[in-house]
Design a protein around this motif. Sequence first.
Motif, PDB file in Angstrom:
ATOM      1  N   SER A 135       0.821  -1.194   0.000  1.00 12.05           N
ATOM      2  CA  SER A 135       0.000   0.000   0.000  1.00 12.05           C
ATOM      3  C   SER A 135       0.868   1.262   0.000  1.00 12.05           C
ATOM      4  O   SER A 135       0.600   2.226  -0.736  1.00 12.05           O
ATOM      5  CB  SER A 135      -0.913  -0.028   1.225  1.00 12.05           C
ATOM      6  N   ALA A 136       1.929   1.246   0.794  1.00  7.38           N
ATOM      7  CA  ALA A 136       2.828   2.402   0.839  1.00  7.38           C
ATOM      8  C   ALA A 136       3.519   2.617  -0.498  1.00  7.38           C
ATOM      9  O   ALA A 136       3.672   3.756  -0.961  1.00  7.38           O
ATOM     10  CB  ALA A 136       3.865   2.208   1.950  1.00  7.38           C
ATOM     11  N   SER A 137       3.922   1.529  -1.145  1.00  4.67           N
ATOM     12  CA  SER A 137       4.607   1.671  -2.434  1.00  4.67           C
ATOM     13  C   SER A 137       3.659   2.235  -3.490  1.00  4.67           C
ATOM     14  O   SER A 137       4.061   3.059  -4.324  1.00  4.67           O
ATOM     15  CB  SER A 137       5.183   0.323  -2.888  1.00  4.67           C
ATOM     16  N   LYS A 138       2.410   1.816  -3.460  1.00  2.00           N
ATOM     17  CA  LYS A 138       1.462   2.310  -4.450  1.00  2.00           C
ATOM     18  C   LYS A 138       1.002   3.729  -4.129  1.00  2.00           C
ATOM     19  O   LYS A 138       0.598   4.474  -5.030  1.00  2.00           O
ATOM     20  CB  LYS A 138       0.275   1.355  -4.562  1.00  2.00           C
ATOM     21  N   ALA A 139       1.064   4.123  -2.858  1.00  6.02           N
ATOM     22  CA  ALA A 139       0.786   5.519  -2.515  1.00  6.02           C
ATOM     23  C   ALA A 139       1.799   6.438  -3.177  1.00  6.02           C
ATOM     24  O   ALA A 139       1.463   7.545  -3.624  1.00  6.02           O
ATOM     25  CB  ALA A 139       0.794   5.708  -1.007  1.00  6.02           C
ATOM     26  N   LEU A 140       3.061   5.993  -3.236  1.00  4.52           N
ATOM     27  CA  LEU A 140       4.071   6.785  -3.943  1.00  4.52           C
ATOM     28  C   LEU A 140       3.706   6.923  -5.409  1.00  4.52           C
ATOM     29  O   LEU A 140       3.822   8.007  -5.994  1.00  4.52           O
ATOM     30  CB  LEU A 140       5.462   6.158  -3.799  1.00  4.52           C
ATOM     31  N   VAL A 141       3.256   5.835  -6.024  1.00  6.74           N
ATOM     32  CA  VAL A 141       2.899   5.888  -7.444  1.00  6.74           C
ATOM     33  C   VAL A 141       1.730   6.841  -7.676  1.00  6.74           C
ATOM     34  O   VAL A 141       1.721   7.618  -8.634  1.00  6.74           O
ATOM     35  CB  VAL A 141       2.576   4.479  -7.976  1.00  6.74           C
ATOM     36  N   VAL A 142       0.736   6.804  -6.781  1.00  5.05           N
ATOM     37  CA  VAL A 142      -0.392   7.731  -6.904  1.00  5.05           C
ATOM     38  C   VAL A 142       0.096   9.174  -6.824  1.00  5.05           C
ATOM     39  O   VAL A 142      -0.281  10.022  -7.650  1.00  5.05           O
ATOM     40  CB  VAL A 142      -1.456   7.445  -5.821  1.00  5.05           C
ATOM     41  N   SER A 143       0.930   9.470  -5.853  1.00  3.04           N
ATOM     42  CA  SER A 143       1.437  10.841  -5.714  1.00  3.04           C
ATOM     43  C   SER A 143       2.315  11.242  -6.895  1.00  3.04           C
ATOM     44  O   SER A 143       2.255  12.388  -7.367  1.00  3.04           O
ATOM     45  CB  SER A 143       2.234  10.974  -4.408  1.00  3.04           C
ATOM     46  N   LEU A 144       3.128  10.312  -7.377  1.00  4.96           N
ATOM     47  CA  LEU A 144       3.962  10.579  -8.554  1.00  4.96           C
ATOM     48  C   LEU A 144       3.084  10.936  -9.746  1.00  4.96           C
ATOM     49  O   LEU A 144       3.320  11.944 -10.434  1.00  4.96           O
ATOM     50  CB  LEU A 144       4.803   9.338  -8.870  1.00  4.96           C
ATOM     51  N   GLY A 145       2.068  10.114  -9.995  1.00  6.25           N
ATOM     52  CA  GLY A 145       1.202  10.369 -11.140  1.00  6.25           C
ATOM     53  C   GLY A 145       0.407  11.658 -11.007  1.00  6.25           C
ATOM     54  O   GLY A 145       0.255  12.412 -11.981  1.00  6.25           O
ATOM     55  N   GLU A 146      -0.090  11.939  -9.801  1.00  7.78           N
ATOM     56  CA  GLU A 146      -0.856  13.166  -9.611  1.00  7.78           C
ATOM     57  C   GLU A 146       0.020  14.402  -9.790  1.00  7.78           C
ATOM     58  O   GLU A 146      -0.389  15.382 -10.434  1.00  7.78           O
ATOM     59  CB  GLU A 146      -1.503  13.165  -8.231  1.00  7.78           C
ATOM     60  N   GLY A 147       1.217  14.356  -9.223  1.00  8.51           N
ATOM     61  CA  GLY A 147       2.111  15.497  -9.374  1.00  8.51           C
ATOM     62  C   GLY A 147       2.488  15.742 -10.824  1.00  8.51           C
ATOM     63  O   GLY A 147       2.492  16.887 -11.302  1.00  8.51           O
ATOM     64  N   LEU A 148       2.787  14.663 -11.543  1.00 11.14           N
ATOM     65  CA  LEU A 148       3.170  14.812 -12.951  1.00 11.14           C
ATOM     66  C   LEU A 148       1.982  15.231 -13.812  1.00 11.14           C
ATOM     67  O   LEU A 148       2.159  15.971 -14.785  1.00 11.14           O
ATOM     68  CB  LEU A 148       3.783  13.511 -13.469  1.00 11.14           C
ATOM     69  N   TRP A 149       0.783  14.758 -13.460  1.00 12.03           N
ATOM     70  CA  TRP A 149      -0.400  15.226 -14.181  1.00 12.03           C
ATOM     71  C   TRP A 149      -0.472  16.755 -14.118  1.00 12.03           C
ATOM     72  O   TRP A 149      -0.736  17.417 -15.130  1.00 12.03           O
ATOM     73  CB  TRP A 149      -1.662  14.610 -13.569  1.00 12.03           C
ATOM     74  N   GLY A 150      -0.234  17.307 -12.929  1.00  4.87           N
ATOM     75  CA  GLY A 150      -0.245  18.759 -12.793  1.00  4.87           C
ATOM     76  C   GLY A 150       0.864  19.422 -13.590  1.00  4.87           C
ATOM     77  O   GLY A 150       0.640  20.434 -14.271  1.00  4.87           O
TER      78      GLY A 150
END
Length: 259
Positions: free
Chosen positions: A160-175
């Motif tokens: 879960s922690a590893s995928k939280a990083l992926v979510v944040s990575l994708g959201e930040g890059l989307w912006g």
Amino acid sequence: MTPEEFRETYGPAALVTGASSGIGLAFAEELAARGFDLVLTARRTGHLDALARRLRSSCGVRARVIGADLSDPGAPARLLEETAGDDIGLVVSNAGFNIKGAYETKDTSAMARMLTVNCHAPMQLAHGFIPRLKTRGKGGIVFTASVEGLIGCPYSTAYSASKALVVSLGEGLWGEMQGTGVDVLTLCPGATESEATANMAGIADLQPAAEVARLALDNLREGPTFVPHAHYREMFERLRTMPRREALAGMAQSMKALT
């Protein structure tokens, strides 16, 4: 977006990591059916070679294989080097694996490998491909995360922690990619048909991998995140609106009963 517009925006070629099984395999099949040439990568090159031959024959596309073990920290750099001459308009960063069970019982070296595959690889691949995509002025990146990255999940804590990083990575890059022509989507599937779930009895709301891949591509412009199954979308929306202590305690109690 028509099929022609989709191919024009995100083609002519796509890179798919973790393409030997599960959602990665489904992405490869769906993209080939849409006329994309493919660069397929995973550890098991035998599986990839067979897939590449099948897609060349059935879809008339080009498909080449690059063997890569993304638990090796140097693997993303080698992938970037080996694809330098390819006109890749879509990067599907899909490779990953999970570790379930009580956190303190899990092997620390396995957790380190998981972090390298699930976190290091997508960060490095995005870092290398974004300049190429921005130069093209169009294209996309899909990160495969998980609904378990949307909230800390007891008895799936490290994953879960590893995928939280992926979510944040994708959201930040989307912006960051707004106005560049580069679309970013973080895919957050729930339980999905795969080798990992094939021998697990009684899993409810199991979604076919082919459906996950198709819906992700159809919603590529609807970022930053996308949950492809209504059941899991509603479940995690509800959990995230609850007081966090209450949500986590309830999840822990439910998961503990299954372990």
